[in-house]
Design an enzyme around this catalytic site. Structure first.
Site, PDB file in Angstrom:
ATOM      1  N   PRO A  14      29.954  34.845  36.372  1.00  0.00           N
ATOM      2  CA  PRO A  14      29.268  34.849  35.088  1.00  0.00           C
ATOM      3  C   PRO A  14      30.291  34.601  33.979  1.00  0.00           C
ATOM      4  O   PRO A  14      31.288  35.318  33.904  1.00  0.00           O
ATOM      5  CB  PRO A  14      28.691  36.260  34.987  1.00  0.00           C
ATOM      6  CG  PRO A  14      28.701  36.800  36.380  1.00  0.00           C
ATOM      7  CD  PRO A  14      29.858  36.134  37.047  1.00  0.00           C
ATOM      8  N   LYS A  69      33.350  37.975  28.013  1.00  0.00           N
ATOM      9  CA  LYS A  69      32.402  38.178  29.107  1.00  0.00           C
ATOM     10  C   LYS A  69      31.976  39.633  29.192  1.00  0.00           C
ATOM     11  O   LYS A  69      31.427  40.064  30.199  1.00  0.00           O
ATOM     12  CB  LYS A  69      33.037  37.738  30.431  1.00  0.00           C
ATOM     13  CG  LYS A  69      33.539  36.294  30.440  1.00  0.00           C
ATOM     14  CD  LYS A  69      34.306  35.981  31.706  1.00  0.00           C
ATOM     15  CE  LYS A  69      35.162  34.745  31.545  1.00  0.00           C
ATOM     16  NZ  LYS A  69      36.070  34.545  32.675  1.00  0.00           N
ATOM     17  N   ARG A 276      43.410  29.793  41.254  1.00  0.00           N
ATOM     18  CA  ARG A 276      41.973  29.565  41.118  1.00  0.00           C
ATOM     19  C   ARG A 276      41.600  28.188  41.626  1.00  0.00           C
ATOM     20  O   ARG A 276      42.322  27.211  41.389  1.00  0.00           O
ATOM     21  CB  ARG A 276      41.546  29.676  39.645  1.00  0.00           C
ATOM     22  CG  ARG A 276      41.907  30.978  38.986  1.00  0.00           C
ATOM     23  CD  ARG A 276      40.974  32.096  39.441  1.00  0.00           C
ATOM     24  NE  ARG A 276      41.345  33.354  38.829  1.00  0.00           N
ATOM     25  CZ  ARG A 276      42.011  34.326  39.466  1.00  0.00           C
ATOM     26  NH1 ARG A 276      42.397  34.191  40.707  1.00  0.00           N
ATOM     27  NH2 ARG A 276      42.291  35.445  38.834  1.00  0.00           N
TER      28      ARG A 276
END
Length: 286
Positions: A14, A69, A276
């Site tokens: 998210p 976030k 990542r």
DNA sequence: AGCTCACCCTGGACGC
DNA sequence: TGCGTCCAGGGTGAGC
């Protein structure tokens, strides 16, 4: 072959558009409701001190905010303000259900509310957390974040933050520099701007910086407009369990081995940048 | 200053 | 078939 294995890993992140979608729904549907009970099945998802149940019971939701976030829940109890923050991290979910509805998967924290509804916090990986915070703690937490890309970030500010000698993708993901950008939208923005993820941030020309600024704005706006990116059945859901509609707009994320959508003849590659998964077209992105 | 790694945690993938 | 091991991944913090 050519396609790198995704592993069936239940991974989704998210990011700003997803968290903002959740925020809007929570704000709309929680406002005015009072907490009747809080049941915590996984204590490890609660950070900070104090008994969250004792603190929140009888608290009335005033609103839900977002910073980066992070979700910020504002409540009122006995004339005083109460706050708790929540981070969804990788697999966290807030779901609004009716009392008596079937239990959700990985449902670890349940708020019973006055109108027969429940607010449920579910998290497969259990990286997410809830934390009661004082006004001072909240101020401190919020101060650590960089500007909001869809709010207060101007081109000049964006450009002035590209001074570090690190991979531009890592810089985009640094929440203290720009807040809310995660792996999906960083990949997509760099592709749109035709900038290689490993380019050192301080080597971008002013034209490239401007392109990247616009690309970040575009991918985040598009993601928000489509209520988030849901790439597979298990990935992002809104508070009613509905998927977002932004997956069709992705150009490179999780598309290793596919033809570049610019029809440049190149193929989307996957590599690791700062640990990542990073997707890019080595032909288009320099 | 920037890099790598461990940690938090789970469940697929993979090896034997 | 079945069990043990490996590993991703956002954010944080330690050590180099």
């Amino acid at each position: 072959m050519g396609s790198s294995k995704q592993g069936g890993i239940l991974a989704y992140m998210p990011e700003l558009p997803e968290v903002e979608t959740v925020r809007q729904d929570l704000d709309k549907h929680l406002k005015g409701l009072v907490v009747e009970d809080v049941v915590v099945k996984k204590e490890n998802l609660i950070r900070g001190i104090g008994n969250i149940r004792e603190i929140l019971v009888r608290g009335k939701f005033v609103g839900v905010r977002r910073r980066a976030k992070l979700l910020i829940f504002d409540l009122e109890k006995d004339g005083k303000e109460l706050h708790f923050v929540a981070h969804l991290k990788m697999t966290g979910r807030f779901l609004i259900r009716k009392r008596g509805d079937a239990k959700d998967e990985y449902q670890h924290i349940t708020f019973t509310l006055t109108n027969g509804q429940e607010l449920r916090f579910c998290d497969l990986r259990q990286f997410g957390y809830l934390q009661i915070v004082t006004e001072e703690e909240l101020k401190e937490i919020l101060a650590g974040y960089g500007p909001e890309p869809l709010d207060d970030l101007k081109l000049s500010d964006f450009t002035s933050r590209l001074t570090r000698r690190i991979a531009v993708k890592k810089l985009l993901l640094d929440q203290a520099v720009f807040s809310g950008i995660g792996n999906i939208y960083a990949n997509e923005a760099l592709f749109l701007a035709k900038i290689h993820p490993e380019r050192l941030a301080n080597t971008l020309s002013s034209t490239e910086a401007e392109k990247l600024f616009e690309a970040v704005n575009e991918v985040l706006s598009l993601g928000l407009k489509h209520r988030g990116t849901t790439t597979r059945d298990e990935s992002f859901r809104d508070v009613f369990g509905e998927p977002g509609e932004n997956a069709d707009n992705l150009k490179v994320y999780e598309k290793a081995g596919q033809q570049c959508s610019n029809k440049c003849g190149g193929v989307v590659k996957k590599m690791m940048v700062g640990g990542r998964g990073t997707y890019f077209c080595e032909n288009c992105q320099r």
